[in-house]
Design a protein around this motif. Structure first.
Motif, PDB file in Angstrom:
ATOM      1  N   THR A  48      63.596  72.690  77.874  1.00  0.00           N
ATOM      2  CA  THR A  48      63.615  71.233  77.792  1.00  0.00           C
ATOM      3  C   THR A  48      64.031  70.773  76.399  1.00  0.00           C
ATOM      4  OG1 THR A  48      61.895  71.078  79.485  1.00  0.00           O
ATOM      5  CG2 THR A  48      62.231  69.137  78.108  1.00  0.00           C
ATOM      6  N   ILE A 105      68.944  69.147  82.559  1.00  0.00           N
ATOM      7  CA  ILE A 105      68.650  68.053  81.629  1.00  0.00           C
ATOM      8  C   ILE A 105      69.913  67.625  80.887  1.00  0.00           C
ATOM      9  CG2 ILE A 105      67.340  67.423  79.555  1.00  0.00           C
ATOM     10  CD1 ILE A 105      65.083  69.281  80.683  1.00  0.00           C
ATOM     11  N   ALA A 115      63.399  65.727  83.469  1.00  0.00           N
ATOM     12  CA  ALA A 115      62.906  67.014  82.960  1.00  0.00           C
ATOM     13  C   ALA A 115      61.849  67.595  83.903  1.00  0.00           C
ATOM     14  CB  ALA A 115      62.341  66.848  81.552  1.00  0.00           C
ATOM     15  N   ASN A 119      62.150  71.160  85.637  1.00  0.00           N
ATOM     16  CA  ASN A 119      61.107  72.169  85.483  1.00  0.00           C
ATOM     17  C   ASN A 119      60.497  72.581  86.824  1.00  0.00           C
ATOM     18  OD1 ASN A 119      60.209  73.019  82.557  1.00  0.00           O
ATOM     19  ND2 ASN A 119      60.955  70.915  82.424  1.00  0.00           N
ATOM     20  N   ALA A 165      57.818  69.031  80.750  1.00  0.00           N
ATOM     21  CA  ALA A 165      58.702  67.863  80.748  1.00  0.00           C
ATOM     22  C   ALA A 165      58.213  66.820  79.747  1.00  0.00           C
ATOM     23  CB  ALA A 165      58.773  67.258  82.144  1.00  0.00           C
TER      24      ALA A 165
END
Length: 190
Positions: A48, A105, A115, A119, A165
């Motif tokens: 991320t 992302i 995000a 994830n 996230a």
């Protein structure tokens, strides 16, 4: 700053995240076949924050350091026997998962909802690959492999996906505003 310096800084940051993955791996809740660990949270954070290339690089470095004998895997374990053992598929899939999360992302807006979606999909990639590997290497039936390697991790995986996230996007914003992350070519990062 030159592109060469920026690349070196990002490679060092990826190495730092490899160490963070190793530290988070020591946060474990033992289960019969596959323990619950903090590794997936750390992999999600790396992807991320750093994006596809450097997030995947951090997961790859983590795997390689553990494979050569540095005790960074869960329970301070290490070696090729872990990589080619029943839980090795989870470790190998960290690279794929991190790349996908970062890529997703990068292709969308760097927001917490995007995000979180990335994830969540990364969690499914990790659990699916790891469960198939577990089935093969532990010689389990599909039901046994799902019961041991997939189902117990869904709720925790959702929580870790949200944390990766939320924390990841906040850290990413702060690092970007401090110019410690490469500036995107498109105006997509927050």
């Amino acid at each position: 700053m030159s592109a060469q310096h920026e690349r070196l800084r990002m490679m060092l940051t990826a190495a730092l995240f490899a160490a963070i993955i190793g530290i988070f791996a020591q946060i474990t809740i033992p289960l019969p076949f596959v323990p619950i660990t903090g590794q997936t949270l750390a992999v999600g954070l790396a992807a991320t924050i750093l994006g596809s290339r450097y997030g995947a690089l951090s997961a790859l470095l983590y795997m390689l350091v553990g494979a050569v004998g540095v005790p960074v895997f869960s329970g301070m374990s290490a070696g090729m026997s872990i990589i080619f053992g029943p839980t090795g598929g989870y470790i190998i899939s960290f690279v794929l998962s991190a790349f996908f999360i970062g890529w997703y992302i990068e292709k969308t807006k760097a927001t917490v909802p995007q995000a979180f979606s990335a994830n969540l999909i990364g969690m499914v990639i990790n659990l699916a690959f790891g469960t198939v590997w577990l089935k093969i290497f532990a010689e389990l039936s599909w039901m046994e492999a799902l019961a041991a390697g997939f189902l117990p991790f869904i709720i925790g995986g959702i929580i870790k996906a949200f944390l990766a996230a939320w924390i990841g996007i906040e850290v990413r914003k702060r690092l970007a505003s401090a110019r410690l992350l490469p500036q995107p070519t498109k105006n997509r990062t927050a």
